[in-house]
Design a protein around this motif. Structure first.
Motif, mmCIF file in Angstrom:
data_model
loop_
_atom_site.group_PDB
_atom_site.id
_atom_site.type_symbol
_atom_site.label_atom_id
_atom_site.label_comp_id
_atom_site.label_asym_id
_atom_site.label_seq_id
_atom_site.Cartn_x
_atom_site.Cartn_y
_atom_site.Cartn_z
ATOM 1 N N LEU A 131 3.962 5.699 -6.229
ATOM 2 C CA LEU A 131 4.760 4.505 -6.512
ATOM 3 C C LEU A 131 4.669 3.490 -5.380
ATOM 4 O O LEU A 131 4.500 2.288 -5.608
ATOM 5 C CB LEU A 131 6.218 4.897 -6.763
ATOM 6 C CG LEU A 131 6.492 5.721 -8.022
ATOM 7 C CD1 LEU A 131 7.965 6.077 -8.114
ATOM 8 C CD2 LEU A 131 6.046 4.970 -9.266
ATOM 9 N N HIS A 134 1.182 2.005 -5.364
ATOM 10 C CA HIS A 134 1.016 1.062 -6.462
ATOM 11 C C HIS A 134 1.676 -0.278 -6.138
ATOM 12 O O HIS A 134 1.092 -1.350 -6.375
ATOM 13 C CB HIS A 134 1.612 1.652 -7.742
ATOM 14 C CG HIS A 134 1.465 0.763 -8.938
ATOM 15 N ND1 HIS A 134 2.381 -0.227 -9.241
ATOM 16 C CD2 HIS A 134 0.509 0.710 -9.903
ATOM 17 C CE1 HIS A 134 1.993 -0.858 -10.342
ATOM 18 N NE2 HIS A 134 0.862 -0.304 -10.763
ATOM 19 N N GLN A 135 2.883 -0.242 -5.579
ATOM 20 C CA GLN A 135 3.577 -1.475 -5.224
ATOM 21 C C GLN A 135 2.829 -2.226 -4.121
ATOM 22 O O GLN A 135 2.702 -3.453 -4.169
ATOM 23 C CB GLN A 135 5.003 -1.152 -4.773
ATOM 24 C CG GLN A 135 5.856 -2.381 -4.498
ATOM 25 C CD GLN A 135 6.030 -3.244 -5.726
ATOM 26 O OE1 GLN A 135 6.407 -2.734 -6.783
ATOM 27 N NE2 GLN A 135 5.758 -4.528 -5.607
ATOM 28 N N SER A 138 -0.223 -3.816 -5.539
ATOM 29 C CA SER A 138 0.173 -4.945 -6.389
ATOM 30 C C SER A 138 0.485 -6.165 -5.546
ATOM 31 O O SER A 138 0.070 -7.289 -5.866
ATOM 32 C CB SER A 138 1.398 -4.566 -7.238
ATOM 33 O OG SER A 138 1.093 -3.541 -8.151
ATOM 34 N N ASP A 139 1.222 -5.966 -4.457
ATOM 35 C CA ASP A 139 1.565 -7.075 -3.570
ATOM 36 C C ASP A 139 0.319 -7.689 -2.938
ATOM 37 O O ASP A 139 0.274 -8.904 -2.689
ATOM 38 C CB ASP A 139 2.525 -6.611 -2.479
ATOM 39 C CG ASP A 139 3.886 -6.202 -3.039
ATOM 40 O OD1 ASP A 139 4.208 -6.613 -4.176
ATOM 41 O OD2 ASP A 139 4.618 -5.448 -2.355
#
Length: 282
Positions: A131, A134-135, A138-139
């Protein structure tokens, strides 16, 4: 005495034959699923829908392989897998070699503590950080990019450990002799020590390549665009609806096609793979 020696030789010969027979039997069990997949790939979907046992009977066809050549996304997925696997392997070799040299040869504050922290990465499963990763990606807008697919795999605690131990096994007299010739630290690493670690690098590179090629979890999360699918994700996406589209035979043809690069890698590097598997990489 002669009788005892003869009976002992007969016993050893019988034992060797039993071991050989068991090895052959296990090898056949291992190979049968692959042969079954090849057989399925050479049958039409119509025949397989009626009876999958038709794979044992003629006729066979190469139509599924022809369909791959003329209209499948498998070539794009193959290219993606090659880029990701080769790029990740080169990255792991570069970073692990530099880190291993640093931990084995350089003195700096907190070296042992940092080395232990690196090894702690071996105890953390990938799912535990998925998680956060993934964040983060993404950023940074790295999803659906080759960098996004490769970078997580370049964090290789085992590679750092392997290269550190290998560098430690090289006598320090080698460094001292090079220093007497006014060689810099980097020159000693690049021209003297690194060539001596080629067996360890080959082992690490092969295992990294195989891991990257077969990886499914992170490419499934990061590569959501069909053009960025690797082979594992692409074939899995086809499998979800194979009965409604091209068929089981076509799916198996894709699987066989995807496995060929790994077979080629194994044929060329089997010596190092066997050494690594037996724990005898030298």
């Amino acid at each position: 005495m002669t009788t005892q020696l003869a009976s002992g030789a007969v016993g050893r010969g019988l034992g060797d034959r039993v071991i050989l027979a068991a090895t052959i039997a296990l090898a056949i069990v291992m190979v049968l699923p692959m042969l079954w997949a090849v057989g399925l790939s050479m049958k039409t979907n119509a025949e397989l829908l009626v009876d999958t046992n038709s794979v044992l009977k003629a006729p066979w066809t190469l139509r599924n392989y022809y369909d791959i050549l003329i209209g499948s996304g498998v070539f794009r997925w193959l290219l993606n897998s090659i880029i990701v696997s080769v790029g990740m392997s080169l990255g792991v070799l570069a970073l692990s070699s530099l880190a291993g040299y640093g931990f084995a040869r350089l003195e700096f504050p907190g070296r042992n503590v940092i080395f232990v922290l690196v090894l702690c990465g071996l105890a953390i499963p990938e799912q535990a950080v998925i998680l956060v990763r993934h964040q983060l990606f993404s950023d940074l807008d790295l999803h659906n990019t080759y960098a996004g697919l490769m970078l997580p795999g370049m964090s290789a605690p085992f590679g750092v450990f392997l290269m550190t131990q290998y560098f430690k096994a090289i006598p320090t007299e080698v460094d001292e002799a090079a220093m007497l010739d006014n060689a810099s630290r980097f020159k000693i690493f690049w021209r003297v020590l690194l060539p001596m670690t080629l067996p360890a690098q080959a082992t690490l590179g092969i295992f990294t390549f195989l891991h990257a090629w077969n990886d499914y979890w992170w490419p499934l999360v990061s590569g959501t665009n069909e053009q960025m699918y690797t082979l594992t994700v692409g074939i899995a996406s086809t499998q979800m609806n194979f009965a409604e589209s091209a068929g089981l035979g076509y799916l198996m043809a894709q699987a066989v096609f995807a496995g060929l690069p790994i077979l080629i890698v194994y044929m060329f590097f089997q010596k190092y793979i066997v050494r690594a598997a037996s724990g005898a990489a030298t």
